[in-house]
Design an enzyme around this catalytic site. Structure first.
Site, PDB file in Angstrom:
ATOM      1  CB  SER A  22      10.707 -11.651  -5.118  1.00 56.70           C
ATOM      2  OG  SER A  22      11.269 -12.779  -5.747  1.00 56.70           O
TER       3      SER A  22
HETATM    4  N1  SAH Z   1      15.716 -13.269  -6.337  1.00 59.45           N
HETATM    5  C1  SAH Z   1      15.252 -12.637  -7.547  1.00 59.45           C
HETATM    6  C2  SAH Z   1      13.972 -13.252  -8.057  1.00 59.45           C
HETATM    7  C3  SAH Z   1      14.218 -13.810  -9.401  1.00 59.45           C
HETATM    8  S1  SAH Z   1      12.948 -14.754 -10.151  1.00 59.45           S
HETATM    9  C4  SAH Z   1      15.163 -11.144  -7.391  1.00 59.45           C
HETATM   10  O1  SAH Z   1      15.260 -10.669  -6.253  1.00 59.45           O
HETATM   11  O2  SAH Z   1      15.020 -10.440  -8.403  1.00 59.45           O
HETATM   12  C5  SAH Z   1      13.737 -16.342 -10.206  1.00 59.45           C
HETATM   13  C6  SAH Z   1      14.959 -16.486 -11.074  1.00 59.45           C
HETATM   14  O3  SAH Z   1      15.324 -17.861 -11.015  1.00 59.45           O
HETATM   15  C7  SAH Z   1      14.799 -16.146 -12.540  1.00 59.45           C
HETATM   16  O4  SAH Z   1      15.696 -15.140 -12.899  1.00 59.45           O
HETATM   17  C8  SAH Z   1      15.129 -17.463 -13.256  1.00 59.45           C
HETATM   18  O5  SAH Z   1      15.843 -17.287 -14.460  1.00 59.45           O
HETATM   19  C9  SAH Z   1      15.980 -18.169 -12.224  1.00 59.45           C
HETATM   20  N2  SAH Z   1      16.061 -19.634 -12.335  1.00 59.45           N
HETATM   21  C10 SAH Z   1      15.077 -20.529 -12.618  1.00 59.45           C
HETATM   22  N3  SAH Z   1      15.552 -21.785 -12.603  1.00 59.45           N
HETATM   23  C11 SAH Z   1      16.881 -21.683 -12.299  1.00 59.45           C
HETATM   24  C12 SAH Z   1      17.938 -22.636 -12.149  1.00 59.45           C
HETATM   25  N4  SAH Z   1      17.753 -23.945 -12.298  1.00 59.45           N
HETATM   26  N5  SAH Z   1      19.168 -22.177 -11.835  1.00 59.45           N
HETATM   27  C13 SAH Z   1      19.396 -20.850 -11.688  1.00 59.45           C
HETATM   28  N6  SAH Z   1      18.449 -19.902 -11.829  1.00 59.45           N
HETATM   29  C14 SAH Z   1      17.206 -20.321 -12.132  1.00 59.45           C
END
Ligand code: SAH
Length: 221
Positions: A62
Protein backbone atom coordinates in the site's frame (compact mmCIF):
# COMPACT_ATOMS: atom_id res chain seq x y z
CA UNK A 1 20.91 3.48 6.00
CA UNK A 2 21.21 7.16 6.90
CA UNK A 3 19.91 8.02 3.44
CA UNK A 4 16.87 5.84 3.99
CA UNK A 5 16.20 7.56 7.33
CA UNK A 6 16.24 10.92 5.57
CA UNK A 7 13.86 9.59 2.91
CA UNK A 8 11.51 8.29 5.62
CA UNK A 9 11.58 11.62 7.42
CA UNK A 10 10.77 13.37 4.16
CA UNK A 11 7.97 10.88 3.42
CA UNK A 12 6.33 11.73 6.75
CA UNK A 13 6.83 15.47 6.35
CA UNK A 14 5.67 15.69 2.72
CA UNK A 15 3.21 12.84 2.10
CA UNK A 16 1.65 11.96 5.43
CA UNK A 17 1.50 14.80 7.97
CA UNK A 18 0.19 17.43 5.50
CA UNK A 19 -2.74 15.17 4.58
CA UNK A 20 -4.10 15.06 8.10
CA UNK A 21 -2.34 12.20 9.88
CA UNK A 22 -1.41 13.84 13.17
CA UNK A 23 -1.27 10.97 15.69
CA UNK A 24 2.34 11.22 16.94
CA UNK A 25 2.61 7.45 17.55
CA UNK A 26 1.56 6.74 13.97
CA UNK A 27 4.02 9.30 12.56
CA UNK A 28 6.79 7.79 14.70
CA UNK A 29 5.96 4.26 13.49
CA UNK A 30 6.12 5.48 9.88
CA UNK A 31 9.58 6.95 10.61
CA UNK A 32 10.74 3.63 12.09
CA UNK A 33 9.79 0.96 9.57
CA UNK A 34 12.23 0.49 6.65
CA UNK A 35 9.83 0.24 3.68
CA UNK A 36 12.75 -0.62 1.40
CA UNK A 37 12.92 -4.01 3.15
CA UNK A 38 9.36 -4.83 2.05
CA UNK A 39 9.58 -4.06 -1.67
CA UNK A 40 11.07 -6.23 -4.43
CA UNK A 41 14.75 -5.50 -5.22
CA UNK A 42 13.94 -3.65 -8.46
CA UNK A 43 11.77 -1.16 -6.57
CA UNK A 44 14.13 -0.31 -3.70
CA UNK A 45 14.92 3.09 -5.22
CA UNK A 46 11.18 3.86 -5.27
CA UNK A 47 10.47 2.63 -1.74
CA UNK A 48 9.61 6.12 -0.42
CA UNK A 49 7.56 7.31 -3.36
CA UNK A 50 3.98 8.40 -2.76
CA UNK A 51 2.28 5.35 -4.25
CA UNK A 52 1.62 1.63 -3.96
CA UNK A 53 4.13 -0.69 -5.64
CA UNK A 54 3.67 -4.13 -7.19
CA UNK A 55 4.65 -7.20 -5.15
CA UNK A 56 4.40 -10.92 -6.01
CA UNK A 57 1.10 -12.66 -6.90
CA UNK A 58 -0.27 -9.54 -8.62
CA UNK A 59 -0.73 -7.77 -5.25
CA UNK A 60 0.55 -4.41 -3.99
CA UNK A 61 2.30 -2.86 -1.01
CA UNK A 62 0.00 0.00 0.00
CA UNK A 63 0.85 3.68 -0.43
CA UNK A 64 2.55 4.89 2.79
CA UNK A 65 -0.10 7.57 3.38
CA UNK A 66 -2.87 4.95 3.25
CA UNK A 67 -1.04 2.73 5.76
CA UNK A 68 -0.75 5.72 8.10
CA UNK A 69 -4.37 6.80 7.54
CA UNK A 70 -5.71 3.33 8.37
CA UNK A 71 -3.49 3.02 11.44
CA UNK A 72 -4.66 6.41 12.73
CA UNK A 73 -8.31 5.56 12.02
CA UNK A 74 -7.94 2.37 14.07
CA UNK A 75 -7.01 4.47 17.16
CA UNK A 76 -4.58 1.82 18.38
CA UNK A 77 -3.39 2.02 21.97
CA UNK A 78 -0.20 0.42 23.28
CA UNK A 79 -2.02 -2.44 25.01
CA UNK A 80 -4.24 -3.27 22.01
CA UNK A 81 -4.55 -6.59 20.19
CA UNK A 82 -4.80 -6.00 16.46
CA UNK A 83 -5.75 -8.20 13.50
CA UNK A 84 -4.67 -7.30 9.97
CA UNK A 85 -6.27 -9.02 6.96
CA UNK A 86 -3.96 -8.97 3.92
CA UNK A 87 -0.31 -9.14 5.01
CA UNK A 88 0.93 -8.65 1.44
CA UNK A 89 4.52 -7.48 1.82
CA UNK A 90 4.30 -7.37 5.62
CA UNK A 91 4.90 -3.60 5.72
CA UNK A 92 1.55 -2.70 7.27
CA UNK A 93 1.95 -5.37 9.94
CA UNK A 94 5.41 -4.02 10.78
CA UNK A 95 3.94 -0.53 11.21
CA UNK A 96 1.15 -1.90 13.42
CA UNK A 97 3.72 -3.75 15.54
CA UNK A 98 5.03 -0.36 16.73
CA UNK A 99 1.54 0.71 17.83
CA UNK A 100 -0.04 -2.38 19.42
CA UNK A 101 0.97 -4.99 21.98
CA UNK A 102 0.16 -7.94 19.66
CA UNK A 103 -0.52 -8.17 15.94
CA UNK A 104 -1.93 -11.10 13.98
CA UNK A 105 -1.73 -10.68 10.21
CA UNK A 106 -3.43 -13.05 7.76
CA UNK A 107 -2.48 -13.60 4.12
CA UNK A 108 -4.10 -16.02 1.65
CA UNK A 109 -1.09 -16.45 -0.67
CA UNK A 110 1.39 -18.88 0.93
CA UNK A 111 4.43 -17.28 -0.70
CA UNK A 112 3.49 -13.77 0.43
CA UNK A 113 2.72 -15.02 3.94
CA UNK A 114 6.15 -16.69 4.13
CA UNK A 115 7.99 -13.64 2.85
CA UNK A 116 6.08 -11.22 5.09
CA UNK A 117 6.75 -13.42 8.13
CA UNK A 118 10.47 -13.67 7.48
CA UNK A 119 10.93 -9.95 6.78
CA UNK A 120 9.16 -9.07 10.02
CA UNK A 121 11.21 -11.63 11.94
CA UNK A 122 14.46 -10.25 10.44
CA UNK A 123 13.53 -6.84 11.83
CA UNK A 124 13.01 -8.41 15.26
CA UNK A 125 9.32 -7.50 15.52
CA UNK A 126 8.53 -10.30 17.94
CA UNK A 127 4.93 -9.24 18.64
CA UNK A 128 3.67 -10.13 15.13
CA UNK A 129 2.31 -13.48 13.95
CA UNK A 130 1.76 -13.91 10.19
CA UNK A 131 -0.72 -16.65 9.27
CA UNK A 132 -1.71 -18.30 5.96
CA UNK A 133 -5.50 -18.40 5.92
CA UNK A 134 -8.65 -16.84 4.48
CA UNK A 135 -8.85 -13.67 6.50
CA UNK A 136 -12.54 -13.17 5.77
CA UNK A 137 -13.10 -15.62 8.62
CA UNK A 138 -11.01 -13.49 10.95
CA UNK A 139 -8.87 -15.40 13.44
CA UNK A 140 -11.15 -16.86 16.13
CA UNK A 141 -8.35 -18.26 18.37
CA UNK A 142 -7.08 -14.74 19.14
CA UNK A 143 -10.42 -12.86 19.19
CA UNK A 144 -11.72 -10.47 20.43
CA UNK A 145 -9.60 -7.71 18.89
CA UNK A 146 -9.38 -4.03 19.76
CA UNK A 147 -8.85 -3.20 16.10
CA UNK A 148 -9.11 -5.04 12.78
CA UNK A 149 -7.58 -3.52 9.62
CA UNK A 150 -8.48 -4.98 6.24
CA UNK A 151 -6.05 -4.03 3.47
CA UNK A 152 -8.16 -5.44 0.61
CA UNK A 153 -11.61 -4.34 -0.48
CA UNK A 154 -14.92 -5.80 -1.55
CA UNK A 155 -18.67 -5.25 -1.64
CA UNK A 156 -19.44 -6.83 1.73
CA UNK A 157 -18.14 -6.59 5.29
CA UNK A 158 -17.47 -10.17 6.45
CA UNK A 159 -19.73 -10.82 9.45
CA UNK A 160 -16.96 -12.76 11.23
CA UNK A 161 -14.86 -9.60 11.43
CA UNK A 162 -17.67 -7.60 13.07
CA UNK A 163 -18.21 -10.43 15.55
CA UNK A 164 -14.50 -10.64 16.44
CA UNK A 165 -14.34 -6.99 17.54
CA UNK A 166 -14.48 -6.42 21.28
CA UNK A 167 -17.02 -3.83 22.43
CA UNK A 168 -15.45 -0.48 21.55
CA UNK A 169 -13.32 -2.17 18.88
CA UNK A 170 -12.73 -0.58 15.46
CA UNK A 171 -12.86 -2.32 12.06
CA UNK A 172 -11.22 -0.39 9.21
CA UNK A 173 -12.28 -1.78 5.84
CA UNK A 174 -12.53 -0.62 2.20
CA UNK A 175 -16.11 -1.24 1.08
CA UNK A 176 -17.22 -1.15 -2.55
CA UNK A 177 -17.00 -2.78 -5.94
CA UNK A 178 -14.07 -4.97 -6.97
CA UNK A 179 -11.67 -3.21 -9.29
CA UNK A 180 -13.23 0.18 -8.62
CA UNK A 181 -13.26 2.89 -6.00
CA UNK A 182 -14.24 1.87 -2.48
CA UNK A 183 -15.15 3.86 0.62
CA UNK A 184 -12.83 3.43 3.60
CA UNK A 185 -15.20 2.61 6.47
CA UNK A 186 -14.66 2.64 10.22
CA UNK A 187 -17.10 0.29 11.90
CA UNK A 188 -17.10 0.55 15.69
CA UNK A 189 -18.72 -2.05 17.90
CA UNK A 190 -20.88 0.08 20.19
CA UNK A 191 -22.29 -2.87 22.17
CA UNK A 192 -22.73 -6.63 21.84
CA UNK A 193 -25.39 -6.12 19.17
CA UNK A 194 -24.77 -2.65 17.69
CA UNK A 195 -22.16 -1.25 15.30
CA UNK A 196 -21.75 2.34 14.08
CA UNK A 197 -20.30 3.25 10.69
CA UNK A 198 -18.27 6.23 9.51
CA UNK A 199 -17.14 6.95 5.95
CA UNK A 200 -13.49 8.10 5.90
CA UNK A 201 -13.27 8.75 2.16
CA UNK A 202 -12.50 7.18 -1.20
CA UNK A 203 -9.78 4.54 -1.57
CA UNK A 204 -8.73 1.88 -4.07
CA UNK A 205 -7.59 -1.56 -2.91
CA UNK A 206 -6.92 -4.97 -4.43
CA UNK A 207 -9.84 -7.42 -3.99
CA UNK A 208 -10.64 -9.09 -0.69
CA UNK A 209 -11.09 -12.68 -1.84
CA UNK A 210 -13.61 -14.85 -0.04
CA UNK A 211 -12.16 -18.35 -0.52
CA UNK A 212 -14.72 -21.00 -1.42
CA UNK A 213 -17.32 -18.30 -1.86
CA UNK A 214 -18.84 -17.03 -5.10
CA UNK A 215 -15.76 -14.87 -5.59
CA UNK A 216 -13.34 -17.69 -4.72
CA UNK A 217 -11.29 -16.77 -7.76
CA UNK A 218 -9.83 -13.29 -7.90
CA UNK A 219 -12.77 -11.23 -9.06
CA UNK A 220 -12.94 -8.16 -11.21
CA UNK A 221 -11.37 -7.28 -14.57
N1 SAH B 1 -0.89 -4.61 4.03
C1 SAH B 1 -0.23 -4.95 2.80
C2 SAH B 1 -1.08 -4.64 1.59
C3 SAH B 1 -1.32 -5.90 0.86
S1 SAH B 1 -2.45 -5.87 -0.49
C4 SAH B 1 1.14 -4.33 2.72
O1 SAH B 1 1.44 -3.46 3.55
O2 SAH B 1 1.93 -4.72 1.85
C5 SAH B 1 -3.73 -6.91 0.16
C6 SAH B 1 -3.40 -8.35 0.42
O3 SAH B 1 -4.61 -8.97 0.83
C7 SAH B 1 -2.89 -9.16 -0.76
O4 SAH B 1 -1.63 -9.69 -0.46
C8 SAH B 1 -3.93 -10.27 -0.92
O5 SAH B 1 -3.38 -11.51 -1.29
C9 SAH B 1 -4.54 -10.33 0.46
N2 SAH B 1 -5.89 -10.90 0.56
C10 SAH B 1 -6.96 -10.72 -0.25
N3 SAH B 1 -8.02 -11.41 0.19
C11 SAH B 1 -7.62 -12.04 1.33
C12 SAH B 1 -8.26 -12.92 2.26
N4 SAH B 1 -9.53 -13.30 2.14
N5 SAH B 1 -7.54 -13.37 3.31
C13 SAH B 1 -6.24 -13.02 3.46
N6 SAH B 1 -5.57 -12.21 2.62
C14 SAH B 1 -6.26 -11.72 1.57
Amino acid sequence: MADMMILRERMVAEQIAPRGVSDPRVLEAMREVPRERFVDPEFVDQAYEDRPLPIAEGQTISQPFIVALMAQAAEIKAADRVLEIGSGSGYGAAVLSHLASRVWSIERHPRLARMAGSRIAELGRANVTVLRADGSNGWPPAAPFDAIIVTAGGPVVPEALKQQLGVGGRLIIPLGPYGGVQRLMRITRASAAAWTEEDLGAVQFVPLVIEGGRNGRTPGP
